[in-house]
Design an enzyme around this catalytic site. Structure first.
Site, PDB file in Angstrom:
ATOM      1  N   GLY A  28      -2.040  -3.370 -13.698  1.00  0.00           N
ATOM      2  CA  GLY A  28      -1.975  -1.911 -13.574  1.00  0.00           C
ATOM      3  C   GLY A  28      -0.548  -1.417 -13.681  1.00  0.00           C
ATOM      4  O   GLY A  28       0.346  -2.154 -14.099  1.00  0.00           O
ATOM      5  N   ASN A  29      -0.332  -0.160 -13.330  1.00  0.00           N
ATOM      6  CA  ASN A  29       1.026   0.385 -13.322  1.00  0.00           C
ATOM      7  C   ASN A  29       1.169   1.355 -12.163  1.00  0.00           C
ATOM      8  O   ASN A  29       0.217   1.620 -11.433  1.00  0.00           O
ATOM      9  CB  ASN A  29       1.348   1.036 -14.670  1.00  0.00           C
ATOM     10  N   ARG A  30       2.358   1.883 -11.996  1.00  0.00           N
ATOM     11  CA  ARG A  30       2.662   2.655 -10.790  1.00  0.00           C
ATOM     12  C   ARG A  30       2.291   4.132 -10.885  1.00  0.00           C
ATOM     13  O   ARG A  30       2.614   4.908  -9.991  1.00  0.00           O
ATOM     14  CB  ARG A  30       4.161   2.566 -10.489  1.00  0.00           C
ATOM     15  N   SER A  31       1.651   4.556 -11.950  1.00  0.00           N
ATOM     16  CA  SER A  31       1.358   5.985 -12.087  1.00  0.00           C
ATOM     17  C   SER A  31       0.445   6.459 -10.951  1.00  0.00           C
ATOM     18  O   SER A  31      -0.562   5.825 -10.645  1.00  0.00           O
ATOM     19  CB  SER A  31       0.681   6.236 -13.434  1.00  0.00           C
TER      20      SER A  31
END
Ligand SMILES: Cc1cc2nc3c(=O)[nH]c(=O)nc-3n(C[C@H](O)[C@H](O)[C@H](O)COP(=O)(O)O)c2cc1C
Length: 432
Positions: free
Chosen positions: A228-231
């Site tokens: 995933g990512n930090r958005s």
């Protein structure tokens, strides 16, 4: 349409020459009334040459024509930009000490739009806010100033909105059907929560469908793990709210978000980049504007295990092979162009600078490769942007116009992006 363009004595007065051009090129007859202070920033000759009319700021010039009475009676729209703190105060208190304030008092039912510009402290001062409140309660449309870099090194709310955004709001206020023939024109609705003389609410995206992606995609490795990512989705959600408030029908394609979706939008949940691609292509087919604000994974695991990957001593540590995800933004542009559809596509880029170039270098390159209409660029890294409540962006346009900065809360940035989109739409579709 007969327009009176009042110009206040602020540093942004020079930008109003572009606004004047937008009005005259759309076929309007514009009389410019600068304040005396405004003529210290931009000379009378500029206003006379661009408007084709004599320019004065005194009621004692051309007295035989009783200028302020004539201009006040004949005006079909009055726009004041930049509206200085001083002008807001003089207009709110009903002073009549120069040609512009006299004309404002003579204007009767004529719609009046004021676009303030000043330092943040002046804008936020209770005296200025009270004057804005007074003017709005009398039916004057006072735009919110844009956020971004101010005259000095400081930044915050107080910038003059871009000339295109003022133009769009002014045309919407005047109900000028000439603003744009398609998609459906901007709309001005009375604020139903207010008394009859209450403020007008400009809805520049009324009648338009806006698709917005938000949040971060998650690419599964197995039934319990993902890449995933930090958005957080905060910026996309703020954009959805701003587009809704601008009158649009909003479809929010929500990947993983840490914040709830706003009320009044159509919500579609997605998980992976491939799901987002499918939803975006489908939604874009009948959207006037597509804003791709989601953080989409560039790569996904090549193989997704159907069962949880076990940690076992007798087996080598697993290696994750990645494959490239499709470039959704680029594909949206290609589909639009192949169908010759009128649609504005806005991309978001989270960039970091390095030895090979700064953030803007990489962003310009990305804009070129993706060929979207606008690219909103933010610098990421360390504690910047992700999950924060504030943001600072630069909006790049494929038309090559000057990069526009916007900063403040994510709602402030969203408002600036939606203003810019409204302005681009009024430029894309020439006046009828
Ligand atoms: C360099 C400079 C920039 C200024 N910029 C602004 C401004 O952006 N907004 C503002 O409200 N006043 C600004 N002022 C102050 C106004 O010029 C001053 O209040 C003046 O009395 C405004 O007159 P007017 O409202 O009649 O145009 C600025 C003054 C200077 C010297």
């Amino acid at each position: 349409m007969r327009i009176v363009l009042g110009v206040g004595g602020g540093i942004a007065a020079y930008k109003v020459a572009s606004l004047l051009r937008l009005f005259t090129e759309a076929g309007h007859d514009v009389t410019v009334i600068p304040t005396e202070a405004a003529t210290r920033f931009v000379g009378v000759a500029t206003w006379e040459a661009l408007s084709g009319h004599p320019v004065s700021n005194s009621v004692f010039d051309a007295v035989h024509t009783v200028n302020h009475v004539r201009l006040g009676h004949e005006a079909e729209l009055i726009v004041v930009a930049p509206a200085t703190a001083d002008l807001l105060a003089r207009a709110a208190s009903g002073q009549a000490d120069d040609l512009l304030t006299n004309t404002l008092l003579m204007a009767g039912d004529c719609p009046v739009l004021m676009a303030p510009a000043m330092h943040t402290e002046m804008w936020q001062h209770p005296a200025t806010q009270a004057n804005v409140e007074t003017l709005r309660s009398r039916g004057v449309t006072v735009l919110e100033p844009a956020s971004g870099r101010l005259t000095g090194a400081d930044s915050g709310p107080g910038r003059l909105p871009e000339p295109e955004a003022i133009f769009t709001a002014a045309m919407a206020l005047a109900g000028a059907s000439a603003v744009r023939s398609a998609p459906a024109g901007a709309d001005v609705e009375p604020d139903t929560g207010q008394a009859e003389a209450g403020p007008s609410v400009v809805r520049p995206l009324a009648g338009l469908t806006v698709t917005i992606s938000a949040g971060g995609t998650r690419e599964p490795l197995d039934p319990v793990r993902f890449l995933g990512n930090r958005s957080s989705g905060k910026q996309g959600v703020a954009l959805a709210a701003a587009a809704r408030d601008a009158g649009a029908r909003v479809r929010l394609l929500a990947a993983h978000m840490e914040v709830p979706a706003p009320d009044g939008v159509e919500l579609l949940r997605v998980e992976t980049a491939l799901e987002l691609r499918k939803a975006a292509l489908h939604a874009a087919a009948d959207s006037d504007v597509v804003i791709m604000a989601a953080a989409v994974a560039d790569f996904r695991p090549a193989d997704v295990s159907g069962t949880k990957i076990k940690k076992r001593d007798d087996v080598a540590d697993p290696v994750i092979n990645l494959v490239r995800n499709p470039d959704i933004l680029r594909e949206l542009v290609e589909v639009r162009d192949a169908a010759s559809r009128t649609q504005l596509i806005v991309g978001f880029a989270a960039e970091t600078g390095d030895a090979g170039g700064d953030v803007l270098d990489y962003a310009r390159d990305k804009l070129h490769r993706k060929a979207c209409d606008l690219l909103v660029v933010n610098q990421v890294g360390r504690d910047k942007v992700f999950g924060e409540d504030t943001n600072s962006v630069v909006i790049l346009s494929r038309t090559g116009s000057e990069p526009q900065e916007a900063s403040g809360s994510k709602s402030d940035v969203a408002a600036a992006v939606i203003d810019r989109i409204s302005a681009e739409l009024s430029r894309v579709v020439p006046p009828a």
